[in-house]
Design an enzyme around this catalytic site. Structure first.
Site, PDB file in Angstrom:
ATOM      1  N   HIS A   1       1.343  10.400  -4.594  1.00 53.22           N
ATOM      2  CA  HIS A   1       0.100  10.771  -3.920  1.00 53.22           C
ATOM      3  C   HIS A   1      -0.902  11.267  -4.969  1.00 53.22           C
ATOM      4  O   HIS A   1      -0.541  12.056  -5.847  1.00 53.22           O
ATOM      5  CB  HIS A   1       0.367  11.870  -2.879  1.00 53.22           C
ATOM      6  CG  HIS A   1      -0.864  12.235  -2.116  1.00 53.22           C
ATOM      7  ND1 HIS A   1      -1.359  11.444  -1.103  1.00 53.22           N
ATOM      8  CD2 HIS A   1      -1.723  13.269  -2.249  1.00 53.22           C
ATOM      9  CE1 HIS A   1      -2.485  11.980  -0.639  1.00 53.22           C
ATOM     10  NE2 HIS A   1      -2.715  13.096  -1.317  1.00 53.22           N
TER      11      HIS A   1
ATOM     12  N   ASP B   1       3.068  13.327   3.582  1.00 53.65           N
ATOM     13  CA  ASP B   1       2.935  14.030   2.294  1.00 53.65           C
ATOM     14  C   ASP B   1       3.593  15.413   2.308  1.00 53.65           C
ATOM     15  O   ASP B   1       3.228  16.291   1.516  1.00 53.65           O
ATOM     16  CB  ASP B   1       1.451  14.155   1.884  1.00 53.65           C
ATOM     17  CG  ASP B   1       0.786  12.805   1.712  1.00 53.65           C
ATOM     18  OD1 ASP B   1       1.447  11.878   1.211  1.00 53.65           O
ATOM     19  OD2 ASP B   1      -0.392  12.674   2.082  1.00 53.65           O
TER      20      ASP B   1
ATOM     21  N   ASN C   1       7.308   8.860  -2.713  1.00 53.24           N
ATOM     22  CA  ASN C   1       5.920   8.423  -2.623  1.00 53.24           C
ATOM     23  C   ASN C   1       5.121   9.045  -3.763  1.00 53.24           C
ATOM     24  O   ASN C   1       5.431  10.146  -4.206  1.00 53.24           O
ATOM     25  CB  ASN C   1       5.340   8.905  -1.277  1.00 53.24           C
ATOM     26  CG  ASN C   1       3.880   8.536  -1.094  1.00 53.24           C
ATOM     27  OD1 ASN C   1       3.473   7.400  -1.322  1.00 53.24           O
ATOM     28  ND2 ASN C   1       3.064   9.508  -0.701  1.00 53.24           N
TER      29      ASN C   1
HETATM   30  C1  GAR Z   1      -2.772   5.248  -5.897  1.00 51.39           C
HETATM   31  O1  GAR Z   1      -3.739   6.114  -6.393  1.00 51.39           O
HETATM   32  C2  GAR Z   1      -1.775   5.996  -5.027  1.00 51.39           C
HETATM   33  O2  GAR Z   1      -1.496   7.276  -5.486  1.00 51.39           O
HETATM   34  C3  GAR Z   1      -2.536   6.055  -3.725  1.00 51.39           C
HETATM   35  O3  GAR Z   1      -3.150   4.788  -3.620  1.00 51.39           O
HETATM   36  C4  GAR Z   1      -3.387   4.244  -4.922  1.00 51.39           C
HETATM   37  C5  GAR Z   1      -2.742   2.887  -4.994  1.00 51.39           C
HETATM   38  O4  GAR Z   1      -3.062   2.233  -6.188  1.00 51.39           O
HETATM   39  N1  GAR Z   1      -1.657   6.347  -2.633  1.00 51.39           N
HETATM   40  C6  GAR Z   1      -2.024   7.099  -1.596  1.00 51.39           C
HETATM   41  O5  GAR Z   1      -3.145   7.546  -1.445  1.00 51.39           O
HETATM   42  C7  GAR Z   1      -0.926   7.346  -0.572  1.00 51.39           C
HETATM   43  N2  GAR Z   1      -1.248   8.455   0.247  1.00 51.39           N
HETATM   44  P1  GAR Z   1      -2.163   1.050  -6.759  1.00 51.39           P
HETATM   45  O6  GAR Z   1      -1.998   0.017  -5.655  1.00 51.39           O
HETATM   46  O7  GAR Z   1      -3.015   0.496  -7.882  1.00 51.39           O
HETATM   47  O8  GAR Z   1      -0.852   1.598  -7.235  1.00 51.39           O
END
Ligand code: GAR
Length: 213
Positions: free
Chosen positions: A124, A165, A122
């Protein structure tokens, strides 16, 4: 293992991390693996279009009734109970070696995670263990970082275990918080300077190890 590792990417939204992975594949930064499948739990996720544009099989697996995807991909509608079973079916039918959660906003069950031990990673958007765990996702992470007044934040790529996480850290990269940052501005900087770099690098490292062992 012969050839390249087969990667499934799970998304829920814009899919800029998916795009970074696809671009890294094109640029040869990822050469030991290839994205074979993209699954979204949301029919409206733009990540589906990104997958299609790169010729990657994409599908929606959703608990939402009557969902239609404007991106013209198959939509599998399921009950809350069958959601993970459908994802497992799609992944197992395609012989996937690595599952990447790239902005996938669902918490997966312990059974699901056990089924794919050491196979799920994942990304984060913070330096774990700061601003992580249940309730910390997307913009909320950056809002919390700004509220706390940290001067440095960043991103983490980690294995997924039963603690949200909480799995083994694979890579981290720090990013400076700047005067006047809004959550949106900080989110973009963390993506550009950290997520889009360490996620493809981590994928390549893991795939390389898988195919050479
Ligand atoms: C990203 O910033 C990712 O790290 C976060 O959501 C966004 C998705 O953007 N993920 C989390 O917060 C998971 N806990 P994307 O769809 O443009 O890749």
């Amino acid at each position: 293992m012969e050839g390249k590792a087969r990667i499934a990417v799970l998304v829920s939204g814009g899919g800029t991390n998916l795009q970074a992975i696809l671009d890294a594949q094109k640029a040869g930064i990822i050469s030991s693996g290839e994205v074979s499948l993209v699954i979204s739990n949301k029919a409206s996720a733009y990540g589906l279009q990104r997958a299609k544009d790169s010729g990657v099989e994409a599908m929606v697996i959703t608990r939402k009734k009557g969902a239609v995807s404007e991106y013209d991909v198959p939509v599998i509608e399921c009950s809350k109970e069958n959601f993970e079973t459908e994802i497992i079916k799609a992944i197992d039918e395609r012989d996937i070696d690595l599952i990447v959660l790239a902005g996938f906003m669902c918490i997966l069950s312990e059974d699901f995670i056990k089924h794919y031990e050491d196979m799920i990673i994942n990304v984060h958007p913070s330096l774990i263990p700061s601003f992580c765990g249940e309730g910390f996702y997307g913009l909320k992470v950056h809002e919390a970082a700004l509220e706390k007044g940290v001067k440095v934040t960043g991103a983490t790529v980690h294995y997924v275990n039963e603690i949200p996480d909480g799995g083994r850290i694979i890579a981290q990269k720090a990013v400076c918080v700047e005067e006047g940052d809004t959550p949106e501005v900080l989110q973009r900087r963390v993506m550009e300077e950290a997520e889009w770099i360490i996620l493809p690098q981590s994928i390549e490292r893991i795939c390389y190890e898988r195919i050479h062992n």
